[in-house]
Design an enzyme around this catalytic site. Structure first.
Site, short mmCIF file in Angstrom:
data_model
loop_
_atom_site.label_atom_id
_atom_site.label_comp_id
_atom_site.label_asym_id
_atom_site.label_seq_id
_atom_site.Cartn_x
_atom_site.Cartn_y
_atom_site.Cartn_z
N ASP A 46 -5.00 -6.83 -13.24
CA ASP A 46 -6.34 -5.35 -12.89
C ASP A 46 -6.87 -6.10 -11.72
OD1 ASP A 46 -6.98 -2.83 -12.20
OD2 ASP A 46 -8.24 -3.10 -14.32
N ASP A 47 -6.34 -5.77 -10.07
CA ASP A 47 -6.54 -5.30 -9.01
C ASP A 47 -6.57 -6.51 -8.33
OD1 ASP A 47 -7.38 -2.85 -8.82
OD2 ASP A 47 -10.08 -3.41 -9.03
N CYS A 84 -3.62 1.84 -10.18
CA CYS A 84 -3.48 1.10 -11.29
C CYS A 84 -3.17 2.24 -12.52
CB CYS A 84 -4.88 0.60 -12.16
SG CYS A 84 -6.70 1.91 -11.52
N ARG A 88 0.59 1.74 -14.05
CA ARG A 88 1.37 1.85 -15.13
C ARG A 88 1.81 3.16 -15.61
NH1 ARG A 88 -3.54 -1.13 -14.72
NH2 ARG A 88 -4.37 -2.74 -16.09
N LYS A 146 -6.48 -2.60 -21.49
CA LYS A 146 -6.57 -1.93 -20.24
C LYS A 146 -5.05 -0.36 -21.12
CE LYS A 146 -7.05 -0.04 -15.68
NZ LYS A 146 -7.99 -0.06 -13.90
N HIS A 148 -5.57 3.52 -19.72
CA HIS A 148 -5.72 4.70 -18.46
C HIS A 148 -4.87 5.18 -18.75
CE1 HIS A 148 -7.29 4.14 -13.46
NE2 HIS A 148 -7.47 5.13 -15.05
N HIS A 234 -11.13 -6.57 -12.44
CA HIS A 234 -11.68 -5.48 -12.10
C HIS A 234 -13.26 -5.03 -11.59
CE1 HIS A 234 -12.58 -1.04 -11.64
NE2 HIS A 234 -11.42 -0.93 -11.37
N ASP A 343 -1.81 -4.61 -10.92
CA ASP A 343 -1.26 -3.46 -10.94
C ASP A 343 -1.40 -3.10 -9.10
OD1 ASP A 343 -4.09 -3.45 -10.41
OD2 ASP A 343 -4.74 -2.39 -11.86
N ASN A 344 -2.22 -3.28 -7.85
CA ASN A 344 -2.25 -2.92 -7.68
C ASN A 344 -2.24 -4.54 -6.55
OD1 ASN A 344 -4.40 -0.97 -9.04
ND2 ASN A 344 -5.19 -3.10 -7.17
N LYS A 391 -5.66 -1.79 -1.88
CA LYS A 391 -5.21 -0.78 -2.93
C LYS A 391 -5.76 0.57 -1.98
CE LYS A 391 -7.53 0.26 -7.48
NZ LYS A 391 -8.73 -0.29 -8.03
#
Length: 561
Positions: A46-47, A84, A88, A146, A148, A234, A343-344, A391
Site C-alpha cells: 500500500d503506497d 488505492c 483494487r 485492506k 476499501h 501507508h 497499489d499506486n 500518487k
C-alpha cells in the site's frame, strides 16, 4: 528465452490448454489423482514507491522480495491506478475502475459525481469479482488486510467471493492498536466486526490470519487463492522500534544522496537505460524545501520519517518471508504462483485533515502508536525514481508499480526484467487462466456484467509472446481530473494545477520515460490523435470529470510535517 511452466502433476493435455489465448475449462481440483491446479498468492503493498525495494534499486533490506525476483521476473512497466481503491476495483474486476464503481475514491467524490453509474464508491454489482469465479470453480479464497471496496454487508469481502477474510474496511488505519479517541476503522472477520488483538501490528496480524486460513483447509486438497492486502507502508508511519533502529542514520545524507544511490542501482539492474530520461525533483519552494534548505532539526525529523518508512517496508518483507516459508514448510510453495505489486505510486501528500488531535510527533516518538506522520513529497520523489510525480497523478510516477511474478517451474536463469506494458486489469484473466476457469464474458449468474478487458499475462510470462497487448492498445486513466492516454510509446498527460500545467502534454516514452520534454507544440497532429482517443475513453468508460477540488489538488506538495 521462453519460460517453461511445469505445474506439478498437471497433465500434458491441461498444460497444452494453457497456451496462447486459451482458457482452461477445468472443474474443481481432483484430490485423488492426476490434475492439480496451482495455488495463487497475491501480495499487495500500500503506497509503496517504485524504487523502495531492492529488486527495483532501493536500499531497504528486502531479502524475501529479492529471492522472489530471482526466482521469477520483474514486470518493470506494470501500471495501476493513481490511488488505492480504484486500483483494487480494477484488480478484482479486470476492467476499468470507472465502470467498476470507483470512478473516484468514495471519500473524495465530488457533488457532480454523486449518483452517477460507476461512482458508487464500492465495487458495484455490475462488476465481476474474480475471487467469486475462483470459488465457484472449487478454489478456497482468502483475504487478510485492506479491503476499501465497500463498508456495508452487501459490499464486504464475503459478498464478493471470499470464503475466509480478516479485513480493514476503510482505506487506512493505525499499524499498532489505535489510541483511545482516535478513529480506529472497522475490522471484520468473515462478516463480523471484531476488535484487534492486544499485540496487533498490521503486517504481522494479517500474515497470521492468512496462514491460519490456508492451514485450516490444507488437508482437503483444494487449491487456494490468497490475497495478502497489506496496509504497509501507508501512513501513519509506525513500525516496531527494533526495525526503526536498524535504519538509524541511513537517511542523514538527504533526498538527493539516496536518490542518486537508487539511480545507480537501477542502471545496474537494467531499470534505467542509457540515453533515456529520468525526472528531476520539483523546484524548491517555501513549502517544499530541498535538503540544503532545511535546518538541523528539520533534517532530523525528515530522516526519522524515512527511517520509520524503511522499517515498515522491512517488516512487510519479513512477513512476506513468513508466508513463503509456511508454504515451503507445508509442501505447497512449488505449486503456488506468486504475484507482488503496489497499489499506486509513492505517496507524496500530507493530509493534516486526517491527523488525530493529540498525536505526539516529537522526534523521539515518531514511529510509535501515538505518532502520526507522513512520508512527504521529497521522499516520495525518491520513491518514484526515475519517474515523474507520485500518487494521485497519472504521470508515470503515480501509476507505475514495482511488480514481481513467480510461476511454478520458472528457474532463476529464466527470470530478469520484462519491459512490455502490463496493467492491473490483466491480473484477473491471468489468475483465471492459471486456475483453468472460463471467462464468463458479459453474463454472470443470469445478470449483465462489465466484461473483463484485461488480457492474461500467462502467454507473456511463458515467453510465447513479446507483449500481452497489441501495439495499438490504448491505456486510459483519470482520477481527480488528472488524466492520461497512452498508445504504444506515446502518452498525453493532463495534471491539474497547482502542481501541473492544467493542459495536455505529449511525451515519447521510448526516449523519455521520465516525461521531461513536452512535445505538444512540436507535434500537434500526434497530440490531436491522442486527444481523440481520450474522448473515446471518456465515452466508453462513462467518465464524469470532477467539478470540485479535493485534498489532492487543494495545496502544493510539502515535506512530511
Amino acid at each position: 528465452m521462453a519460460v517453461k511452466i511445469d505445474f506439478p502433476r498437471m497433465t500434458a493435455l491441461a498444460l497444452l490448454c494453457c497456451g496462447l489465448g486459451s482458457v482452461l475449462a477445468a472443474g474443481p481440483a481432483e484430490t485423488g489423482g492426476a490434475a492439480r491446479r496451482p495455488n495463487i498468492l497475491l501480495i499487495l503493498a500500500d503506497d509503496l514507491g517504485y524504487s523502495d525495494i531492492r529488486p527495483y534499486g532501493g536500499e531497504i533490506d528486502t531479502p524475501n522480495l529479492d529471492e522472489l525476483a530471482r526466482d521469477g521476473v520483474r514486470l518493470t512497466n506494470f501500471h495501476v491506478a493513481p490511488t488505492c481503491s480504484p486500483t483494487r476495483a480494477a484488480l478484482l474486476s479486470g476492467t476499468d475502475h470507472h465502470l467498476a464503481g470507483l470512478g473516484t475514491m468514495a471519500e473524495l467524490i465530488q457533488p457532480n459525481q454523486k449518483g452517477q453509474p460507476g461512482y458508487e464508491g464500492y465495487l458495484n454489482d455490475d462488476a465481476l469479482s474474480f475471487p467469486a469465479l475462483l470459488r465457484d470453480a472449487g478454489y478456497h479464497t482468502y483475504l487478510a488486510g485492506k479491503w476499501h471496496l465497500g463498508l456495508d454487508g452487501k459490499h464486504r469481502p464475503q459478498a464478493r467471493g471470499f470464503e475466509e477474510s480478516f479485513a480493514l474496511l476503510q482505506g487506512g488505519g493505525n499499524h499498532f492498536p489505535t489510541p483511545a479517541g482516535w478513529n480506529a476503522g472497522t475490522y471484520v472477520e468473515q462478516d463480523r466486526e471484531v476488535k484487534l488483538p492486544a499485540d496487533y501490528f498490521s503486517s504481522n496480524t494479517f500474515t497470521d490470519k492468512l496462514i491460519a486460513f490456508i492451514d485450516k483447509h490444507r488437508a482437503d486438497g483444494q487449491p487456494f487463492f490468497a490475497y495478502a492486502a497489506y496496509t504497509a507502508p501507508h501512513w501513519p508511519l509506525q513500525a516496531p522500534p527494533e526495525a526503526i533502529a536498524k535504519y538509524k542514520g541511513r537517511y542523514d545524507g538527504g533526498y538527493a544522496a539516496i536518490r542518486a544511490e537508487r539511480l545507480e542501482r537501477q542502471r545496474r539492474l537494467g531499470l534505467v537505460e542509457a540515453g533515456k530520461s529520468v525526472h528531476q525533483p520539483l523546484p524548491a519552494t517555501a513549502t517544499l524545501p530541498d535538503w540544503s534548505s532545511l535546518n538541523p532539526e528539520q533534517r532530523a525529523l525528515e530522516a526519522r520519517r524515512m527511517e520509520t518508512y524503511a522499517a515498515l517496508v522491512d517488516n512487510l518483507d519479513a512477513n512476506i518471508g513468513r508466508l513463503i516459508q509456511y508454504l515451503k514448510d507445508t509442501g505447497q510453495y512449488e505449486n503456488t504462483a506468486v504475484f507482488f505489486l503496489s497499489d499506486n505510486g509513492a505517496e507524496g501528500h500530507v493530509v493534516p485533515e486526517f491527523t488525530p488531535s493529540g498525536a505526539n510527533n516529537r522526534l523521539d516518538n515518531i514511529g510509535k502508536a501515538d505518532s502520526y506522520v507522513y512520508y512527504g513529497a521529497r521522499w516520495a520523489e525518491v520513491g518514484a525514481t526515475p519517474f515523474r510525480y507520485s500518487k494521485g497523478f497519472t504521470t508515470e510516477g503515480g501509476v507505475i508499480s514495482p511488480a514481481i511474478a513467480r510461476l511454478p517451474g520458472v528457474s532463476a536463469a529464466e527470470g530478469g526484467n520484462r519491459k512490455a506494458l502490463a496493467t492491473v486489469r490483466d491480473l484477473a484473466p491471468t489468475f483465471l487462466q492459471l486456475a483453468g476457469v472460463a471467462d464468463p464474458g458479459s453474463r454472470y449468474k443470469g445478470r449483465s456484467v462489465h466484461p473483463i478487458t484485461g488480457r492474461s499475462l500467462l502467454p507473456y510470462l511463458q515467453g510465447q509472446v513479446a507483449s500481452p497487448h497489441p501495439q495499438d492498445y490504448v491505456l486510459g486513466e483519470e482520477l481527480f481530473g488528472n488524466r492520461s492516454i497512452r498508445q504504444g510509446d506515446w502518452k498525453i498527460v493532463w495534471s491539474e494545477k497547482p502542481v501541473g500545467s492544467g493542459k495536455w502534454e505529449l511525451f515519447d516514452l521510448a526516449a523519455d520515460p521520465g516525461e521531461t520534454t513536452d512535445l505538444a507544440a512540436s507535434q500537434p497532429a500526434r497530440l490531436a490523435e491522442l486527444v481523440a482517443l481520450w474522448d473515446g475513453y471518456v465515452k466508453d468508460n462513462r467518465l464524469v470529470l470532477p467539478e470540485g477540488r479535493n485534498i489532492y489538488l487543494q495545496r502544493p506538495f510539502s515535506i512530511g510535517n
